[in-house]
Design an enzyme around this catalytic site. Structure first.
Site, PDB file in Angstrom:
ATOM      1  N   GLN A 192       9.750  -3.951  11.833  1.00  0.00           N
ATOM      2  CA  GLN A 192      10.431  -4.708  10.783  1.00  0.00           C
ATOM      3  C   GLN A 192      11.945  -4.646  10.953  1.00  0.00           C
ATOM      4  O   GLN A 192      12.523  -3.568  11.129  1.00  0.00           O
ATOM      5  CB  GLN A 192      10.072  -4.211   9.388  1.00  0.00           C
ATOM      6  CG  GLN A 192      10.506  -5.270   8.370  1.00  0.00           C
ATOM      7  CD  GLN A 192      10.565  -4.795   6.956  1.00  0.00           C
ATOM      8  OE1 GLN A 192      11.171  -3.765   6.661  1.00  0.00           O
ATOM      9  NE2 GLN A 192       9.941  -5.535   6.053  1.00  0.00           N
ATOM     10  N   CYS A 246      14.291  -6.553   0.376  1.00  0.00           N
ATOM     11  CA  CYS A 246      14.939  -5.301  -0.059  1.00  0.00           C
ATOM     12  C   CYS A 246      16.025  -5.613  -1.084  1.00  0.00           C
ATOM     13  O   CYS A 246      16.953  -6.370  -0.804  1.00  0.00           O
ATOM     14  CB  CYS A 246      15.535  -4.565   1.137  1.00  0.00           C
ATOM     15  SG  CYS A 246      16.318  -3.022   0.633  1.00  0.00           S
ATOM     16  N   ASN A 270       1.266  -7.516  -1.488  1.00  0.00           N
ATOM     17  CA  ASN A 270       1.803  -6.154  -1.616  1.00  0.00           C
ATOM     18  C   ASN A 270       2.259  -5.934  -3.055  1.00  0.00           C
ATOM     19  O   ASN A 270       2.681  -6.867  -3.724  1.00  0.00           O
ATOM     20  CB  ASN A 270       2.987  -5.984  -0.638  1.00  0.00           C
ATOM     21  CG  ASN A 270       3.793  -4.717  -0.880  1.00  0.00           C
ATOM     22  OD1 ASN A 270       5.000  -4.775  -1.118  1.00  0.00           O
ATOM     23  ND2 ASN A 270       3.145  -3.573  -0.822  1.00  0.00           N
ATOM     24  N   ASP A 321       1.541  -2.401  -5.908  1.00  0.00           N
ATOM     25  CA  ASP A 321       0.541  -1.701  -6.722  1.00  0.00           C
ATOM     26  C   ASP A 321      -0.866  -1.757  -6.139  1.00  0.00           C
ATOM     27  O   ASP A 321      -1.845  -1.832  -6.888  1.00  0.00           O
ATOM     28  CB  ASP A 321       0.493  -2.287  -8.148  1.00  0.00           C
ATOM     29  CG  ASP A 321       1.686  -1.865  -8.984  1.00  0.00           C
ATOM     30  OD1 ASP A 321       2.415  -0.948  -8.558  1.00  0.00           O
ATOM     31  OD2 ASP A 321       1.888  -2.473 -10.051  1.00  0.00           O
ATOM     32  N   ALA A 330       2.186   0.758  -0.005  1.00  0.00           N
ATOM     33  CA  ALA A 330       3.383   1.571   0.253  1.00  0.00           C
ATOM     34  C   ALA A 330       3.250   2.934  -0.441  1.00  0.00           C
ATOM     35  O   ALA A 330       2.809   3.911   0.168  1.00  0.00           O
ATOM     36  CB  ALA A 330       4.643   0.832  -0.187  1.00  0.00           C
ATOM     37  N   ARG A 331       3.605   2.987  -1.726  1.00  0.00           N
ATOM     38  CA  ARG A 331       3.750   4.314  -2.356  1.00  0.00           C
ATOM     39  C   ARG A 331       2.463   5.132  -2.404  1.00  0.00           C
ATOM     40  O   ARG A 331       2.503   6.351  -2.250  1.00  0.00           O
ATOM     41  CB  ARG A 331       4.348   4.153  -3.759  1.00  0.00           C
ATOM     42  CG  ARG A 331       5.831   3.781  -3.722  1.00  0.00           C
ATOM     43  CD  ARG A 331       6.297   3.298  -5.049  1.00  0.00           C
ATOM     44  NE  ARG A 331       5.497   2.150  -5.453  1.00  0.00           N
ATOM     45  CZ  ARG A 331       5.367   1.743  -6.706  1.00  0.00           C
ATOM     46  NH1 ARG A 331       5.966   2.386  -7.671  1.00  0.00           N
ATOM     47  NH2 ARG A 331       4.615   0.684  -6.982  1.00  0.00           N
TER      48      ARG A 331
HETATM   49  C1  FNR Z   1      10.026   0.718   0.628  1.00  0.00           C
HETATM   50  N1  FNR Z   1       9.911  -0.657   0.752  1.00  0.00           N
HETATM   51  C2  FNR Z   1      10.390  -1.281   1.886  1.00  0.00           C
HETATM   52  N2  FNR Z   1      10.161  -2.615   2.082  1.00  0.00           N
HETATM   53  C3  FNR Z   1      10.521  -3.221   3.231  1.00  0.00           C
HETATM   54  O1  FNR Z   1      10.270  -4.424   3.406  1.00  0.00           O
HETATM   55  N3  FNR Z   1      11.159  -2.498   4.214  1.00  0.00           N
HETATM   56  C4  FNR Z   1      11.445  -1.166   4.070  1.00  0.00           C
HETATM   57  O2  FNR Z   1      11.982  -0.538   5.000  1.00  0.00           O
HETATM   58  C5  FNR Z   1      11.084  -0.536   2.857  1.00  0.00           C
HETATM   59  N4  FNR Z   1      11.361   0.797   2.629  1.00  0.00           N
HETATM   60  C6  FNR Z   1      10.780   1.456   1.581  1.00  0.00           C
HETATM   61  C7  FNR Z   1      10.877   2.847   1.487  1.00  0.00           C
HETATM   62  C8  FNR Z   1      10.205   3.519   0.477  1.00  0.00           C
HETATM   63  C9  FNR Z   1      10.267   5.025   0.412  1.00  0.00           C
HETATM   64  C10 FNR Z   1       9.432   2.792  -0.467  1.00  0.00           C
HETATM   65  C11 FNR Z   1       8.686   3.504  -1.564  1.00  0.00           C
HETATM   66  C12 FNR Z   1       9.362   1.416  -0.401  1.00  0.00           C
HETATM   67  C13 FNR Z   1       9.111  -1.439  -0.203  1.00  0.00           C
HETATM   68  C14 FNR Z   1       7.627  -1.332   0.141  1.00  0.00           C
HETATM   69  O3  FNR Z   1       7.337  -1.811   1.425  1.00  0.00           O
HETATM   70  C15 FNR Z   1       6.779  -2.108  -0.863  1.00  0.00           C
HETATM   71  O4  FNR Z   1       7.139  -3.471  -0.816  1.00  0.00           O
HETATM   72  C16 FNR Z   1       6.948  -1.619  -2.300  1.00  0.00           C
HETATM   73  O5  FNR Z   1       7.007  -0.218  -2.381  1.00  0.00           O
HETATM   74  C17 FNR Z   1       5.804  -2.142  -3.175  1.00  0.00           C
HETATM   75  O6  FNR Z   1       4.565  -1.636  -2.717  1.00  0.00           O
HETATM   76  P1  FNR Z   1       3.809  -0.460  -3.539  1.00  0.00           P
HETATM   77  O7  FNR Z   1       4.685   0.752  -3.473  1.00  0.00           O
HETATM   78  O8  FNR Z   1       3.686  -0.957  -4.955  1.00  0.00           O
HETATM   79  O9  FNR Z   1       2.503  -0.286  -2.817  1.00  0.00           O
END
Ligand code: FNR
Length: 360
Positions: A95, A135, A240, A242, A264-265
């Protein structure tokens, strides 16, 4: 439509590790794959960081490293991106953070280059290049990257078109984009329609708007419409936000007609969410994570950071790990053997001459 662009609406649904800066380094990706992730995204790396990197085989760890000469804080070499071709090959997407079509292409060229010793004939080590267009952090938006691109769709379209025509088609490398919701919903649909004309292979919708924070629940109202627009253009659609587990992901795929979901989380805390059944206990994940990190000589600071997510804050081990200064100390705290690479393992893990991974 781009050559690499074939609809996968009927293909098996994918459950994917989402891109995460810091968390999504190699040990997290390897563990996610071990527990059944179908694909993994690397953390966002900015175009200028990968430009100028050399691609080298790391015989000690079995990895391919993209190394920036004098890229470190004290002018030393810095590994900007590390991938394990035998485990991640065909499954890891790079990415990119970018706000400029020319820099994006220059950066992607590094990924499709050969190493100095000509290894991996004609192949690329990644299974795709994804543009981060979601982001919401100041440093991204300020530089016109991430969600900043959603405010300048002409530039986003220019970046994707350049990547598709100059990298995607000639190297059969899927180009994709990860966006957030726009307001009102009709704006999201308009944007997706435009992005689908660029020849991208796949689009991920993070089902939150730019101002929404992670604690805000994902909004899936337009997801089915976005999937329909993508499919009409032969573009794969990933959801993506939750998503909690493999079974939850597959349920959402059925409900909204998407081709897969990114986690992600939930995966940051426990990479075994990719298993079909219940996730494993955190201690098992912590042990496996540290063993993997030691084997591939991951940065200690990264190990500590990710363990800080895996280990519950209330457990006495959390504080002990927080105070540890070496991988050896962490192994001791967890009660697992510390097994750094021995010369025999280095020999065994060497990928020289057997790197055969192809991009999808
Ligand atoms: C992220 N997210 C993220 N998105 C992205 O496109 N590039 C990135 O480098 C990152 N970095 C990142 C680091 C950390 C620690 C977190 C928690 C999140 C966002 C991530 O990919 C995702 O879109 C969101 O967290 C929503 O998904 P969840 O957490 O609801 O499953």
């Amino acid at each position: 439509m781009a050559a690499a662009n074939t609809t996968t609406a009927t293909a098996a649904k994918k459950v994917i590790l989402a891109p995460m800066v810091r968390t999504g380094e190699l040990p997290t990706r390897l563990l996610s794959l071990k527990y059944g992730a179908d694909m993994v995204w690397g953390p966002e790396i900015v175009d200028k960081a990968i430009i100028g990197c050399k691609r080298v085989i790391n015989k000690r760890t079995g990895t391919i490293d993209f190394v920036k000469p004098s890229g470190g804080a004290r002018g030393e070499e810095k590994v900007v991106f590390r991938t394990h071709p035998e485990i991640e090959g065909g499954k890891v997407v790079f990415q990119m953070g970018t706000a400029n079509a020319e820099l994006a292409v220059e950066a992607a060229k590094v990924l499709v280059s050969r190493g100095e010793d000509g290894e991996r004939e004609g192949g690329t080590v990644v299974a795709g290049v994804d543009v981060n267009s979601g982001c919401p952090k100041h440093f991204s938006i300020h530089a016109g990257m991430g969600a900043g691109l959603l405010k300048n769709p002409d530039n986003l379209v220019a970046i994707l078109t350049s990547l598709v025509t100059q990298i995607g088609i000639p190297h059969s490398l899927p180009i994709s984009v990860k966006i957030r919701l726009l307001e009102p919903h009709s704006e999201t649909l308009k944007l997706v329609e435009r992005l689908c004309t660029t020849g991208i292979y796949r689009l991920t919708l993070h089902c939150r708007t730019i101002p929404q924070r992670p604690r805000d629940p994902a909004i899936r109202d337009v997801l089915a419409d976005v999937a329909n627009i993508c499919h009409a253009a032969g573009v794969e659609c990933i959801a993506n936000g939750d998503v909690l587990s493999r079974s939850h992901a597959l349920q959402l795929c059925d409900e909204y007609g998407v081709d897969g979901c990114m986690i992600a989380r939930a995966a940051e805390v426990n990479m075994s969410v990719f298993l079909p059944d219940k996730p494993l206990p955190w201690k098992e994940i912590a042990d496996e994570f540290v063993k993997t990190a030691v084997k591939i000589e991951s940065h200690f600071t990264n190990t500590k950071f990710v363990l800080g997510r895996i280990i519950p804050g209330k457990d006495p081990i959390y504080q002990k790990v927080h105070q540890a200064k070496t991988h050896e100390q962490i192994c001791d705290i967890l009660g697992i053997p510390y097994e750094p690479l021995s010369p025999a393992i280095v020999e065994e893990m060497s990928v020289e001459g057997k790197a055969t991974t192809k991009a999808v």
